[in-house]
Design a protein around this motif. Structure first.
Motif, PDB file in Angstrom:
ATOM      1  N   ARG A  95       0.843  -1.207   0.000  1.00  0.00           N
ATOM      2  CA  ARG A  95       0.000   0.000   0.000  1.00  0.00           C
ATOM      3  C   ARG A  95       0.872   1.249   0.000  1.00  0.00           C
ATOM      4  N   HIS A  96       1.947   1.231   0.802  1.00  0.00           N
ATOM      5  CA  HIS A  96       2.860   2.376   0.845  1.00  0.00           C
ATOM      6  C   HIS A  96       3.527   2.580  -0.517  1.00  0.00           C
ATOM      7  N   LYS A  97       3.941   1.491  -1.137  1.00  0.00           N
ATOM      8  CA  LYS A  97       4.590   1.578  -2.448  1.00  0.00           C
ATOM      9  C   LYS A  97       3.628   2.127  -3.504  1.00  0.00           C
ATOM     10  N   MET A  98       2.397   1.639  -3.501  1.00  0.00           N
ATOM     11  CA  MET A  98       1.410   2.109  -4.471  1.00  0.00           C
ATOM     12  C   MET A  98       1.051   3.580  -4.209  1.00  0.00           C
ATOM     13  N   LYS A  99       1.016   3.971  -2.939  1.00  0.00           N
ATOM     14  CA  LYS A  99       0.705   5.358  -2.609  1.00  0.00           C
ATOM     15  C   LYS A  99       1.809   6.286  -3.113  1.00  0.00           C
ATOM     16  N   LYS A 100       3.070   5.873  -2.936  1.00  0.00           N
ATOM     17  CA  LYS A 100       4.187   6.674  -3.447  1.00  0.00           C
ATOM     18  C   LYS A 100       4.125   6.771  -4.964  1.00  0.00           C
ATOM     19  N   ARG A 101       3.803   5.678  -5.623  1.00  0.00           N
ATOM     20  CA  ARG A 101       3.703   5.689  -7.088  1.00  0.00           C
ATOM     21  C   ARG A 101       2.578   6.605  -7.552  1.00  0.00           C
ATOM     22  N   MET A 102       1.449   6.592  -6.848  1.00  0.00           N
ATOM     23  CA  MET A 102       0.322   7.448  -7.208  1.00  0.00           C
ATOM     24  C   MET A 102       0.668   8.919  -6.980  1.00  0.00           C
ATOM     25  N   ASP A 103       1.365   9.223  -5.884  1.00  0.00           N
ATOM     26  CA  ASP A 103       1.778  10.604  -5.634  1.00  0.00           C
ATOM     27  C   ASP A 103       2.739  11.092  -6.707  1.00  0.00           C
ATOM     28  N   ALA A 104       3.666  10.229  -7.140  1.00  0.00           N
ATOM     29  CA  ALA A 104       4.601  10.609  -8.206  1.00  0.00           C
ATOM     30  C   ALA A 104       3.853  10.859  -9.511  1.00  0.00           C
ATOM     31  N   MET A 105       2.849  10.041  -9.797  1.00  0.00           N
ATOM     32  CA  MET A 105       2.066  10.234 -11.024  1.00  0.00           C
ATOM     33  C   MET A 105       1.275  11.542 -10.958  1.00  0.00           C
ATOM     34  N   ARG A 106       0.700  11.841  -9.798  1.00  0.00           N
ATOM     35  CA  ARG A 106      -0.043  13.099  -9.656  1.00  0.00           C
ATOM     36  C   ARG A 106       0.886  14.302  -9.793  1.00  0.00           C
ATOM     37  N   ALA A 107       2.105  14.204  -9.218  1.00  0.00           N
ATOM     38  CA  ALA A 107       3.059  15.303  -9.330  1.00  0.00           C
ATOM     39  C   ALA A 107       3.484  15.497 -10.783  1.00  0.00           C
ATOM     40  N   GLU A 108       3.659  14.407 -11.508  1.00  0.00           N
ATOM     41  CA  GLU A 108       4.033  14.504 -12.925  1.00  0.00           C
ATOM     42  C   GLU A 108       2.924  15.167 -13.738  1.00  0.00           C
TER      43      GLU A 108
END
Length: 115
Positions: A68-81
């Motif tokens: 869940r932490h890994k997916m949350k970090k990936r989602m935050d990176a996608m939103r920032a991009e």
């Protein structure tokens, strides 16, 4: 009644199955012991499979917070991009062909409106 049952194919098949089952029963002590150890081995394999499945289930549950932490970090990176893509440049530079509406439009210069 017995005469009619002997002509029935299903009844004859059931009688043949019953005769084969009676022949395959273990009549000696060796057959009974082998049957006992077969069931014992089957039961032990079922217990091992149950323990292994339970162990894998616990591993999966333990990994859930990390995933869940890994997916949350990936989602935050996608939103920032996506946020840098939307906010970068001026309005005219950031327009893409798929953003335009169909039709003929003229873009007025701001210096004409300010007079």
């Amino acid at each position: 009644m017995t005469q009619r049952n002997t002509r029935n194919a299903a009844w004859q098949a059931a009688q043949q199955w019953r005769a084969r089952a009676a022949q395959s029963r273990p009549a000696s002590l060796g057959g009974s012991i082998r049957l006992f150890f077969t069931w014992l081995l089957f039961g032990a394999m079922m217990i091992v499979a149950l323990v292994l499945g339970f162990f894998l289930l616990l591993i999966g549950w333990a990994m859930m917070p990390f995933m869940r932490h890994k997916m949350k970090k990936r989602m935050d990176a996608m939103r920032a991009e996506q946020a840098t893509d939307i906010g970068g440049g001026t309005y005219r530079e950031s327009r893409r062909p798929q953003d335009a509406l169909e039709g003929s439009f003229d873009v007025k210069d701001d210096s004409v409106n300010s007079r």
